[in-house]
Design a protein around this motif. Structure first.
Motif, PDB file in Angstrom:
ATOM      1  N   THR A  18      -7.161  18.861 -48.504  1.00 29.00           N
ATOM      2  CA  THR A  18      -6.446  17.847 -49.327  1.00 29.00           C
ATOM      3  C   THR A  18      -6.021  16.557 -48.205  1.00 29.00           C
ATOM      4  O   THR A  18      -5.756  15.274 -48.948  1.00 29.00           O
ATOM      5  N   ASP A  19      -6.054  16.990 -46.925  1.00 29.64           N
ATOM      6  CA  ASP A  19      -5.602  15.832 -46.085  1.00 29.64           C
ATOM      7  C   ASP A  19      -6.923  14.755 -46.118  1.00 29.64           C
ATOM      8  O   ASP A  19      -6.710  13.592 -46.093  1.00 29.64           O
ATOM      9  N   LYS A  20      -8.102  15.400 -46.143  1.00 27.43           N
ATOM     10  CA  LYS A  20      -9.287  14.523 -46.250  1.00 27.43           C
ATOM     11  C   LYS A  20      -9.298  13.782 -47.493  1.00 27.43           C
ATOM     12  O   LYS A  20      -9.720  12.394 -47.655  1.00 27.43           O
ATOM     13  N   ILE A  21      -8.836  14.236 -48.723  1.00 28.62           N
ATOM     14  CA  ILE A  21      -9.028  13.501 -49.725  1.00 28.62           C
ATOM     15  C   ILE A  21      -8.003  12.486 -49.919  1.00 28.62           C
ATOM     16  O   ILE A  21      -8.110  11.387 -50.334  1.00 28.62           O
ATOM     17  N   ASN A  22      -6.731  12.929 -49.432  1.00 29.40           N
ATOM     18  CA  ASN A  22      -5.617  11.745 -49.305  1.00 29.40           C
ATOM     19  C   ASN A  22      -6.064  10.577 -48.428  1.00 29.40           C
ATOM     20  O   ASN A  22      -5.714   9.544 -48.810  1.00 29.40           O
ATOM     21  N   ALA A  23      -6.605  10.611 -47.463  1.00 30.59           N
ATOM     22  CA  ALA A  23      -7.039   9.839 -46.500  1.00 30.59           C
ATOM     23  C   ALA A  23      -7.986   8.795 -47.119  1.00 30.59           C
ATOM     24  O   ALA A  23      -8.110   7.518 -46.604  1.00 30.59           O
ATOM     25  N   THR A  24      -9.030   9.282 -47.840  1.00 31.85           N
ATOM     26  CA  THR A  24     -10.018   8.637 -48.637  1.00 31.85           C
ATOM     27  C   THR A  24      -9.474   7.688 -49.775  1.00 31.85           C
ATOM     28  O   THR A  24      -9.803   6.673 -49.688  1.00 31.85           O
ATOM     29  N   LEU A  25      -8.227   8.265 -50.340  1.00 33.91           N
ATOM     30  CA  LEU A  25      -8.007   7.615 -51.498  1.00 33.91           C
ATOM     31  C   LEU A  25      -6.476   6.553 -51.104  1.00 33.91           C
ATOM     32  O   LEU A  25      -6.014   5.924 -51.976  1.00 33.91           O
ATOM     33  N   SER A  26      -5.967   6.954 -49.926  1.00 30.77           N
ATOM     34  CA  SER A  26      -4.798   6.215 -49.504  1.00 30.77           C
ATOM     35  C   SER A  26      -4.865   4.571 -49.447  1.00 30.77           C
ATOM     36  O   SER A  26      -3.999   4.012 -49.746  1.00 30.77           O
ATOM     37  N   ALA A  27      -6.168   4.005 -49.233  1.00 29.71           N
ATOM     38  CA  ALA A  27      -6.226   2.721 -49.403  1.00 29.71           C
ATOM     39  C   ALA A  27      -5.944   1.979 -50.637  1.00 29.71           C
ATOM     40  O   ALA A  27      -5.864   0.859 -50.973  1.00 29.71           O
ATOM     41  N   PHE A  28      -5.917   2.840 -51.681  1.00 24.74           N
ATOM     42  CA  PHE A  28      -5.669   2.455 -53.294  1.00 24.74           C
ATOM     43  C   PHE A  28      -4.215   2.689 -53.548  1.00 24.74           C
ATOM     44  O   PHE A  28      -3.996   2.427 -54.726  1.00 24.74           O
ATOM     45  N   GLY A  29      -3.398   2.917 -52.764  1.00 22.82           N
ATOM     46  CA  GLY A  29      -2.087   3.035 -52.913  1.00 22.82           C
ATOM     47  C   GLY A  29      -1.650   4.413 -53.800  1.00 22.82           C
ATOM     48  O   GLY A  29      -1.695   4.487 -55.244  1.00 22.82           O
TER      49      GLY A  29
END
Length: 384
Positions: free
Chosen positions: A330-341
């Motif tokens: 889930t950390d990897k998924i969060n890191a990938t999507l974090s740029a979109f707020g």
């Protein structure tokens, strides 16, 4: 318009849920969802477009749930939607045990006017069908879920005493039961006290064959056993021996098999527990609602292979990620999507599988979605 495939006949009331956004047919080529009742799917080739399978009923033995989880396909069922129908069949089964209606009816149907009139034959022969009343008797309920609770309430209304066992009953759920129901923490108390025992438990390695000689020996002499849950809960040889000896007065099951047919004091219903128009409508509508809720919002309710999960909608986009649970995923998924707020996030796991919902402040581009899909362990990504 999205396609939904039906592998069995499904109540047309689902159209009130699908409205004009979905069309359900038996030959859909690119379905986003599949509606099923009894169709055996273990050898079925699942269309690649399938996001979910909705079983209009409680049991999912006909569906390879773990295999579909590996493919990122959510499997739903509809617990409780047919509970009243099953409850009514259980009540009928109890009455059949006590009053011997079925044998009496079959005997009466064979009468003909002859040397004695039918009325004379009835008066001379009815004594062989003398039965017992259920009022004042004790009903033991194995499993106090949706069906077991309804059976308990109905039995109380009919003047029975009720004792129940359910190892998974929470303290909160126990508080909602009628105070007259005696809930015990072991099976022995149920077996020792009940005149009638009805089973409402899932088929698991632990429950398979649990209606057996060892457990029957703990029951009262002349007990009546009702199994409208799963046929495989019973050891057929042990049941037949117990009925033949009189230890069991009658065994009633909604799951006929060759071993039990034609055996005196064994009553087999033709798997009709949920076979009412009302139950079929309820199950179909509930399944359709769960399917639409997932496809349109990513919320998962009553899934048997993925966790229950829901999140209020906000932001510009909802992203749904299904995955095999692994450390740090889930950390990897969060890191990938974090740029979109990320303005909303929730994740849950169920056994080996997890689901995560993200509300994004701005839509993720295809490159980011593909990057999430490429994360090891991710089984499905939906951008809604």
């Amino acid at each position: 318009m999205k396609e939904v495939l039906r592998l069995n006949e499904i109540s047309p009331l689902v159209n009130s849920v699908f409205e004009d956004k979905y069309v359900m047919t038996k030959d859909a080529k690119e379905p986003v969802g599949i509606m099923v009742r009894s169709f055996a799917m273990h050898e079925y080739t699942l269309p690649e477009t399938t996001l979910c399978v909705a079983r209009a009923g409680a049991g999912t033995n006909n569906i390879p749930c773990d295999k579909y989880a590996d493919q990122g396909v959510v499997v739903f069922n509809t617990p409780g939607a047919n509970a009243n129908a099953v409850k009514e069949l259980v009540l009928a089964a109890m009455l059949c045990c006590g009053r011997n209606y079925i044998a009496g009816t079959n005997w009466a149907q064979g009468l003909v006017d002859g040397e004695k009139t039918v009325a004379e034959q009835v008066e001379g022969g009815k004594k062989q069908f003398v039965g017992t009343e259920i009022k004042g008797k004790t009903l033991g309920i194995m499993g106090l879920g949706a069906i077991g609770r309804l059976v308990a309430d109905a039995a109380l209304a009919l003047g029975m005493d009720v004792i129940g066992y359910d190892p998974f009953l929470t303290k909160e759920a126990a508080k909602t039961l009628d105070e007259r129901i005696r809930v015990v923490d072991n099976t022995f108390d149920v077996y020792a006290l009940a005149d009638y025992i009805t089973f409402h438990v899932p088929l698991t390695p632990e429950t398979k064959g649990s209606i057996n000689a060892a457990n029957i020996s703990k029951m009262k002499d002349g007990v009546n056993i009702i199994n409208c849950s799963r046929g495989e809960l019973a050891n057929y040889d042990d049941i037949k021996a117990a009925v033949a000896s009189g230890k069991v007065n009658r065994y009633v099951t909604d799951f006929p098999c060759a071993d039990l047919l034609g055996v005196k004091n064994i009553i087999t219903f033709p798997h009709i527990g949920a076979s009412t128009a009302e139950a079929e409508d309820n199950c179909a509508v509930m399944a359709a609602r769960q399917m639409v809720n997932y496809i349109e919002k990513g919320n998962i309710v009553n899934s048997v292979n993925y966790p229950a999960i829901a999140l209020d909608s906000k932001g510009a986009q909802r992203v749904v990620v299904l995955y095999k649970d692994a450390e740090g995923i889930t950390d990897k998924i969060n890191a990938t999507l974090s740029a979109f707020g990320i303005v909303g996030f929730i994740c849950k796991t169920k056994k080996a599988y997890g689901a995560a919902l993200f509300n994004l402040n701005k839509k993720a581009d295809q490159t980011a979605i593909d990057a999430v899909k490429a994360i090891e362990g991710v089984t499905r990504v939906l951008a809604i």
